[in-house]
Write an enzyme that holds these catalytic residues in place. Structure first.
Site, PDB file in Angstrom:
ATOM      1  N   GLU B  21       0.793  -1.119  -0.060  1.00 52.83           N
ATOM      2  CA  GLU B  21      -0.061  -0.054  -0.111  1.00 52.83           C
ATOM      3  C   GLU B  21       0.845   1.261   0.009  1.00 52.83           C
ATOM      4  O   GLU B  21       2.010   1.425   0.822  1.00 52.83           O
ATOM      5  CB  GLU B  21      -0.731   0.042   1.356  1.00 52.83           C
ATOM      6  N   ARG B 111     -15.463   4.039   4.349  1.00 52.67           N
ATOM      7  CA  ARG B 111     -16.100   5.255   4.795  1.00 52.67           C
ATOM      8  C   ARG B 111     -15.032   6.380   4.763  1.00 52.67           C
ATOM      9  O   ARG B 111     -15.090   7.623   4.400  1.00 52.67           O
ATOM     10  CB  ARG B 111     -16.831   5.055   6.136  1.00 52.67           C
ATOM     11  N   TYR B 130     -22.374   5.522   4.447  1.00 53.67           N
ATOM     12  CA  TYR B 130     -21.439   4.077   4.685  1.00 53.67           C
ATOM     13  C   TYR B 130     -20.838   3.839   3.629  1.00 53.67           C
ATOM     14  O   TYR B 130     -21.593   3.800   2.379  1.00 53.67           O
ATOM     15  CB  TYR B 130     -22.540   3.102   5.368  1.00 53.67           C
TER      16      TYR B 130
END
Lengths: 613, 613
Positions: B21, B111, B130
Site C-alpha cells: 500500500e 467510509r 456508509y
C-alpha cells in the site's frame, strides 16, 4: 511470379534450372492421372510448368482448368499457352481473365498450328493474325500483370523456312512486349547456339529458353523430329538406330545423348531448360538424373513452407494452416476457397469463420467403389485395418482414405513407433516428429530461407476405441507437456488446451524476419476436420455392400471411436507421446463383424480393451 | 485483473503472496521519488498495490494520477481506495471514471476518516453515509467491472468499539457486492484469528487480507499502534522497548516479530498479506527477506513478457514492442498512447502509423540540469563518456540519458565485451545477449508461462563515429548472419535487412500457444527511436553551458555520429557481433574540444579513427 524474374534469379546464382511442359489429356481419367503425375514431378523441382493451349472448345476449357488446378492445388507456377488459332478476341479475353483469376502470371503467346482440317493457317474472324498482335493485346489489357513469352524457331517453322524473316518476326514479338523466348525442340546444339548468336545480333536481349524433347521410344523420337523438321545429328542416328527395337536401350542411350546436349547448352551460358515431357515422367527424369539436377540430400528441394503453397489468386501470402489437412491439401484449399483473407503470420483474426461444406466438389473420397475395394481390400477386423496403415507406412500402399499422397520421408524417423501403435489397434491418421532446431536447409525437415532454423512439436492424430479413450485422456492430462483434443463423430469434444487459441506446431526462425509459424493445432478447425475425417471413413465403408463385415467394421469405428490429436509441447523430447501409449492396445484385434453383433447394444471391437492401470 | 481472481490463484497454488500500500506524497519531488521506489519494489513481486484516497481536492487528484501511472507505466495491478469523506456523488463518479479509463479494475470502498477539522464523521452533502452505500453505488454503475474490497476491523474502529455491530456492518458491505476484505493493522495474531472465525460465523465467506505494518522505528511503531488502538503483545514490548533508541536494532527485532506473525497467519491458511509500506521499501523488504518470499534465482519473479507490460486501458493484450525502448519504457508508452490498437501476436498491421512527437510530456531527459551534471559529471573526451557507460555497466551509475533504469542482470553475460567496446570509443546504448532456448522459468532470461522455452538473438545498439562506420558496415554486410540499421541524426539510413518487415529478436515457445515474439527490430520504429536518442543526447549537452568542452563534445557526437543496431540472426553464436568489432577503436579518445575546433570544418574526435583493413 514472373518467369523473367525466375530466370534472372537463375542467372544470378548460376545454378541450372528447368521447367516442364504438359498438354491437356483427352479423357477425364487421363486428366486425373496427369494431375497425380504433375504432383509427383513437383518433387523434381521445376521452376515452373507450361500447359499448352487446347485449340477448340472443350479442350481450351480444359487448359484453363488445368492452369487453375496447377496454381491452386499443386502449387506449381504455371505458364498458360495461348494461340491465335480459331480464337476471336472475346475467346482470348475470356481465357486471359480465367488465367488472371487463377493467379497465373505467365502467358506463352503463340500463333499456333493450323487446325487439322485446314492446310494453311488463317486468322479466326475478329481474331489475331500474328503472335505479336496477341502479345500487344495482352499488354494493352493487363499491363505488366502477365509475363509474356513467345516461340523461337532455331530450325525454321512449319510454314516458313526463312530464318531471316523468322528472326524479324521474333524481334517484332519482343518489341511488342515479350520478355522471354521458348524454342521449339531441336537436337542439333551447334545449330541452336549459332541461332542464338543470330538472335542476339538482331538486338534481341531477352532470355532464350531451349525446348528439350527427351527420348522415350525410337518411333516417337523419329516421328516428333520429323514433324518439327528437326535435324538429327548423324551420331545420334548411329547410336540409336542399331537398338531401335529395344525400348530400354533407346531410353538409356537417348538419355545420355540429350543430357550431353543439355550440358553443352549450359556450358554456353544458357542455364534454364524447358522439357517437353509429353505428359510422361520417365524420360525427363532419366535426363535430369543423368545431369544430376534432381533434388538430393545434398541439394534438397527448396520449400518456402513445410506444406505446398497454393499459388491461387489471393493465397500467395498465406503462411499458416492447421496440421489436420497435412495429407489432404486439396480438400483444405477447397474448403477454405471462399475466405476473404488467408492467415498470414499467425492464425488468429484474418481467418474467415467457416470451413466449406463437406459436399463441396473434391472433398470426398476419390475413385470408384470398385477401385477403392481393390486398393484397400476387404478388411474384416481392426487388425486388417491396422495392416493397411502399416503397409502405407512401409510405402507399400500409396493412399489411404485420409492421405491423398504417399507417406512423407520425415515419417521415417518415427515409423517403427507408428507401426507398433497400429499393430495394437491404435490407428494413426497423421503425425510429425519433433524437431529441435535444425538448419532451414535440412534435407528432410528444412523449409524457408537459408541461414534459418526450423522446429516442430511432435504431433500424433489417431483413431481410438471408446474403451481406451478414458485412460489415454487421463494419462495426457497428468502430463505437463501434452495437450490434446479428442472428439467423436457426434462432436463430444474433450481437451486440456490452455486456451481457445492455436498451438504452433511448426515454426522457423530466419534472418531479419518475424517467426514464421506455418502449422497450427486449434479447436475450430479440428472440429471442421473431424467432420471430414469421419465422413471419409463412412464413404469408405459404403464402398462395401450393406451387412458385409467390412462395412460393419468401418461403420462401427466411425460411429463409436474417438479421433484424437496429441501435441508434445516439449519439442526437446521426441518420444513422450509414444511412451504414454506404449502398453495400450485393442484386445480383440481379430474380431469379425456380423449384422447381429453390431445391432446389439454392447457389442463391437471396443467391448474388451486392454487398459493397464 | 480482479483481486479476487488473484486470491483464488494463490489459494489454488498454496503459494504465499502479498501486496503493497502507498499513499499520495505531499510534494512533486516526493511523487517522483515514490514512482521510482514503486518501480524498484515491483521486483519484490507484489501481486498488486493499493493507492490510498487523498481526501480533498489536489490530493484526491493525485490519487487518480498515481493509479493511472502505476497501471500504465509501472505495470502494477492497482487497487484505488475511495472514501465517502467529503465526497459528493459527482466526485465519486468522477474518480471511478478516471480509474476505469486508467485500466484499473479494483476499488477499496471505505467510509474514511473524518477530515481533520471535524471530530465526528459526517456524510458530505449529497454524498454517501456508509461504505456499503459506496459499494452498492459502484456495483450499480459499473456492474462487475470493478472488484470491490472493504475494510475489516479486528481490533475495533475509531468511533465504534462494538465488535458485533462492526461485524454486522461488514456483512452488509459484503452483501452489497464486496468480494474481499482488507483489515486494519494489528500485532495480535491470536485476536486476529479469533476475529476471522467470528467473521466466518457471520456467514461472510469472501477472502480476508490481513493488513501488516512493518516496524521502521520505535517511535513510529508506537504512534501508529496507538493511533489505530492496536493491542501490542507484551512480548513485543519486552523485546523492543530495551533497544528503543537503536533504530537498527528495532528494525532487526521488529522484522523478526512481524515475520513470525506473518508465518502464523499463513499457517492458519490465509496466504495473501497486505503490507502498509508507508511509502518506504526497507522495513517491508526486511520482513519479506526474513520470510524468504522475495524472488530469488530458485524462485524468480514471474514475468509474462520480457518487458514490463502496461496495464493501461486497451494495452493488456499488447505483446510486441521494438527493442529500442528497452530502457525507456515510459517514453515508449507515452509515444504510443494514442494508438487505436497495440501490436498483439506480431508487429505488422495492428500498429498505428505514427509515434508521438518528442515534445510530448515525459519523453525528454528528466531531472534538472544541475542534477544531471551531478549525475554524469563534466565529460570532456570520448573516453570520459565511455567511462560513464562503463560505470553504468558496472552498476556504479543508475541512469544514463538513454537508460531510465539500472542495467539488467542479463547484461552480466556480455558485460566484459560491452566494457571493452566502450573503452575503445564504441558507445553501447542498448544490448541483449543471445539465448538459444532456455526454460521459460530461467531466473535471468525466463518469461511467460511455465514449461516453455525462450530465445533471443544477440542485439547491440551503439553510437559509432563517422570514420568507423563504413568499415563496420562493410564487415556486417559481408557476414551472412548479421543484419543492421545505421542512421545519423539527419536520417541518412543504411541497412541490409532483407525486407521492410520486423525481425523478431526475442521469442518464446509455450504449451498450447502460438509463438510469442515480444521484441522486434524494425525500420520505422528505429527511425522514431533515432529522433529520441539524438534528442536525449542534445538535451544532455544543453545541461552544460555553451562553449564548454562537455557541451561541444556531446553535440559533436549527436550531430555527426551514427546510431547503429546490429542483430546476429544466428542465435547459436553468442559473440559474432563483438568479434567483428574487436579491432576497431576511436583513436583520439582523449581529445578535448574547444570552440575553435568544432567550428572548423574537418575537426572532431572522428577525424582520426583506427580502421584496420
Amino acid at each position: 511470379m514472373h518467369i523473367r524474374d525466375m530466370l534472372a534469379d537463375a542467372e544470378r546464382t548460376k545454378a541450372p534450372s528447368f521447367s516442364f511442359e504438359y498438354f491437356p489429356p483427352k479423357t477425364a481419367q487421363g486428366v486425373q492421372n496427369l494431375y497425380d503425375r504433375m504432383d509427383r514431378m513437383y518433387n523434381f523441382g521445376p521452376k515452373f510448368i507450361d500447359i499448352t493451349w487446347g485449340a477448340g472448345g472443350r479442350i481450351a476449357e480444359l487448359t484453363c482448368e488445368m492452369v487453375a488446378q496447377a496454381q491452386a492445388y499443386l502449387g506449381l507456377e504455371t505458364c498458360m499457352h495461348l494461340t491465335c488459332t480459331d480464337m476471336g478476341e472475346e475467346k482470348v479475353n475470356n481465357a486471359l481473365q480465367r488465367a488472371y483469376k487463377a493467379g497465373c502470371t505467365n502467358i506463352l503467346a503463340l500463333r499456333g498450328d493450323p487446325p487439322r482440317e485446314k492446310e494453311k493457317w488463317e486468322a479466326a474472324e475478329g481474331g489475331f493474325q500474328y503472335a505479336r498482335d496477341l502479345v500487344a493485346h495482352i499488354r494493352k489489357l493487363y499491363g505488366d500483370h502477365f509475363d509474356i513469352g513467345v516461340a523461337g524457331y532455331p530450325e525454321g517453322c512449319d510454314d516458313n523456312k526463312d530464318e531471316e524473316s523468322l528472326l524479324d518476326h521474333l524481334k517484332e514479338k519482343v518489341d511488342m512486349g515479350a520478355s522471354f523466348i521458348v524454342t521449339q525442340m531441336f537436337y542439333d546444339v551447334d545449330n541452336f547456339l549459332r541461332w542464338v548468336k543470330r538472335v542476339r545480333e538482331k538486338g534481341i536481349t531477352v532470355p532464350i529458353i531451349p525446348g528439350i524433347m527427351p527420348i522415350a521410344t525410337y518411333a516417337s523420337f523419329l516421328r516428333r523430329a520429323n514433324h518439327m523438321n528437326c535435324r538429327i545429328p548423324e551420331e545420334w542416328m548411329a547410336k540409336l538406330e542399331p537398338v531401335k527395337n529395344d525400348d530400354v536401350a533407346v531410353r538409356e542411350i537417348g538419355k545420355t545423348l540429350v543430357a550431353d546436349m543439355c550440358r553443352k547448352i549450359v556450358d554456353a551460358g544458357i542455364r534454364h531448360l524447358h522439357f517437353y515431357t509429353m505428359n510422361l515422367a520417365q524420360a525427363t527424369r532419366m535426363v535430369l538424373e543423368e545431369l544430376d539436377w534432381l533434388p538430393s540430400p545434398n541439394r534438397p528441394l527448396k520449400r518456402a513452407l513445410p506444406w505446398k503453397q497454393s499459388l491461387g489468386s489471393g493465397r500467395r501470402d498465406e503462411d499458416v494452416r492447421p496440421i489436420f489437412w497435412r495429407n489432404r491439401n486439396k480438400s483444405y484449399i477447397t474448403r477454405t476457397q471462399d475466405w476473404d483473407e488467408f492467415p498470414n503470420g499467425r492464425w488468429g483474426d484474418s481467418r474467415s469463420p467457416a470451413f466449406g461444406e463437406l459436399d463441396a466438389y473434391g472433398i470426398g473420397l476419390t475413385g470408384s467403389n470398385e477401385l477403392n475395394r481393390k486398393k484397400w481390400g476387404e478388411p474384416e477386423t481392426v487388425k486388417d485395418i491396422a495392416n493397411l496403415f502399416v503397409r502405407y507406412l512401409n510405402q507399400e500402399l500409396e493412399y489411404l482414405p485420409w492421405s491423398e499422397a504417399p507417406i512423407s520421408s520425415e515419417a521415417e524417423l518415427i515409423k517403427d513407433n507408428l507401426i507398433a501403435l497400429n499393430n495394437r489397434g491404435l490407428i494413426t491418421i497423421n503425425s510429425q516428429p519433433a524437431v529441435n532446431g535444425v538448419k532451414s536447409t535440412h534435407p528432410i525437415h528444412g523449409w524457408g530461407p537459408a541461414n534459418g532454423y526450423v522446429y516442430q512439436k511432435a504431433y500424433l492424430e489417431l483413431l481410438v476405441s471408446p474403451e481406451l479413450f478414458p485412460e489415454i485422456k487421463r494419462r495426457i492430462e497428468n502430463h505437463p507437456d501434452l495437450t490434446y483434443y479428442g472428439v467423436t463423430k457426434s462432436g463430444n469434444l474433450h481437451t486440456n488446451a490452455p486456451s481457445e487459441g492455436p498451438n504452433a506446431v511448426t515454426w522457423g526462425v530466419f534472418p531479419g524476419k518475424e517467426i514464421v509459424q506455418p502449422t497450427i493445432v486449434e479447436s475450430i478447425s479440428f472440429l471442421a476436420w473431424k467432420d471430414e475425417a469421419f465422413q471419409l471413413g463412412l464413404e469408405w465403408a459404403r464402398c462395401y455392400d450393406a451387412d458385409t463385415p467390412s462395412r460393419l467394421l468401418i461403420e462401427e469405428i466411425m460411429n463409436k471411436w474417438y479421433l484424437i490429436n496429441i501435441v508434445n509441447n516439449d519439442f526437446h523430447q521426441p518420444n513422450t507421446i509414444f511412451e504414454i501409449l506404449t502398453d495400450l492396445s485393442v484386445s480383440d484385434l481379430e474380431k469379425v463383424y456380423t449384422p447381429a453383433q453390431t445391432n446389439g447394444a454392447t457389442n463391437g471391437v471396443s467391448e474388451a480393451s486392454t487398459v493397464p492401470q
